[in-house]
Design an enzyme around this catalytic site. Structure first.
Site, mmCIF file in Angstrom:
data_model
loop_
_atom_site.group_PDB
_atom_site.id
_atom_site.type_symbol
_atom_site.label_atom_id
_atom_site.label_comp_id
_atom_site.label_asym_id
_atom_site.label_seq_id
_atom_site.Cartn_x
_atom_site.Cartn_y
_atom_site.Cartn_z
ATOM 1 N N SER A 159 53.176 58.465 60.867
ATOM 2 C CA SER A 159 53.871 57.262 59.910
ATOM 3 C C SER A 159 55.102 58.000 59.578
ATOM 4 O O SER A 159 55.318 59.351 59.311
ATOM 5 C CB SER A 159 52.908 57.154 58.712
ATOM 6 O OG SER A 159 53.956 56.632 57.738
ATOM 7 N N TYR A 172 48.179 61.159 52.060
ATOM 8 C CA TYR A 172 48.331 60.278 53.321
ATOM 9 C C TYR A 172 49.732 60.918 54.117
ATOM 10 O O TYR A 172 49.649 61.405 55.108
ATOM 11 C CB TYR A 172 48.473 58.873 52.961
ATOM 12 C CG TYR A 172 48.616 58.178 54.245
ATOM 13 C CD1 TYR A 172 47.760 57.754 55.257
ATOM 14 C CD2 TYR A 172 50.179 57.424 54.430
ATOM 15 C CE1 TYR A 172 48.130 56.908 56.154
ATOM 16 C CE2 TYR A 172 50.475 56.820 55.441
ATOM 17 C CZ TYR A 172 49.431 56.496 56.369
ATOM 18 O OH TYR A 172 49.834 55.742 57.582
ATOM 19 N N LYS A 176 50.094 63.014 57.545
ATOM 20 C CA LYS A 176 50.811 62.589 58.602
ATOM 21 C C LYS A 176 52.090 63.660 59.035
ATOM 22 O O LYS A 176 52.228 63.747 60.339
ATOM 23 C CB LYS A 176 51.444 61.134 58.277
ATOM 24 C CG LYS A 176 50.489 60.070 58.344
ATOM 25 C CD LYS A 176 49.726 59.872 59.370
ATOM 26 C CE LYS A 176 48.959 58.435 59.360
ATOM 27 N NZ LYS A 176 48.011 58.202 60.846
#
Ligand code: NAP
Length: 267
Positions: A159, A172, A176
């Site tokens: 991402s 998160y 990533k």
């Protein structure tokens, strides 16, 4: 056959050959969203695709839909965070198709959207377990089988948050960022086996995953400052995945490739 005719014939058969003809691909988290679009595109480009996700009903529905489109598809329920499920996934590819050439690690979770200092140990553990550690462990399981083919391709879906960490999706984002490191390390380790590893650095894509994030007012109000002129569609992430798995990308390895509509802007 004359040399000229031979060339004409072999060029014609190369032209008719699909870029992933007879390759076998596993795509995780592929019953809807980006994984589904990638699974469909790989199959359209000639691969036999094993798709998976946690819920049996989603697997059945996706398999049925893609079979109705005439594609070579099978499926199995698999939670990528579960060791036994990962083993069954790899075993099914081998039983069904006898080999593995391509692995797309697309499944990921984001169980929390909110201020960084409200994130718990449980959230950090879950995000790192599913998005980073389990990704590595699945790759570790698949590599000996890909190696037997003499070459192969692995893609990890990452991402833009891995480059531009977003406080409202803190764990998160950092997971990533780790995926970019993992991609680089795996590419170094596997290049001698002719196995390439790249990641797709995805921007905001129109799926159920992004809908949850976009519902957060703190994020929604920042979309234009972040440079998001529109959401991408899952299908816009699929062609690049197929290309990276094809022979045309045979010298592209260890890259984190942006699919962001221009939002990333790295030099
Ligand atoms: P999505 O629409 O939520 O789809 C997720 C897919 O993964 C579904 O098929 C889901 O099916 C499956 N899944 C979820 N957890 C799983 C698990 N633990 N094991 C196996 N399958 C699982 O998500 P998406 O937006 O397509 O995201 C796909 C990837 O792109 C992720 O790696 C995500 O981090 C990345 N990404 C997305 C965006 C975006 O804006 N959408 C942006 C950047 C990066 P079940 O419910 O049946 O398990």
């Amino acid at each position: 056959m004359s040399q000229e005719n031979y060339l004409i014939k072999s060029n014609a058969s190369a032209k008719n050959r699909k870029p992933l003809q007879d390759k076998v691909a596993i795509v995780t988290g592929s019953t809807y969203g980006i994984g589904f679009a990638i699974a469909r595109r790989l199959a359209q480009d000639g691969a036999h695709v094993l798709l998976c996700s946690r819920k049996t009903e989603n697997v059945d529905k996706a398999v049925q839909q893609l079979k109705e489109e005439g594609l070579s598809i099978s499926g199995i329920p698999c939670h990528v965070g579960n060791e036994k499920d990962r083993e069954k996934l790899v075993a099914m590819a081998l039983v069904t198709y006898g080999k593995i050439d391509i692995l797309i690690c697309n499944a990921a979770v984001n169980p929390f959207v909110g201020p960084l200092f409200e994130t718990t140990e449980e959230v950090w553990k879950k995000v790192f377990h599913v998005n980073v550690i389990s990704t590595f462990l699945l790759i570790k399981l698949a590599v000996p089988h890909i190696q037997k083919q003499g070459s192969g391709s692995i893609i990890i879906c990452s991402s833009v948050a891995g480059y531009l960490p977003q406080p409202y999706i803190g764990p998160y984002s950092i997971a990533k960022t780790s995926v970019h490191g993992l991609t680089n390390m795996l590419a170094q380790a596997l290049r001698f086996m002719n196995i390439r590893v790249n990641s797709l650095v995805l921007g905001l894509i129109n799926t159920s995953f992004s809908k949850v994030i976009l519902k957060t007012p703190e994020i929604e109000s920042k979309l234009i400052p972040l440079g998001i002129h529109r959401l991408g569609e899952p299908e816009e992430c699929a062609g690049i995945a197929s290309f990276l798995c094809s022979e045309d990308a045979s010298y592209i390895n260890g890259e984190n490739i942006g699919v962001t509509g221009g939002m990333l802007g790295r030099l």
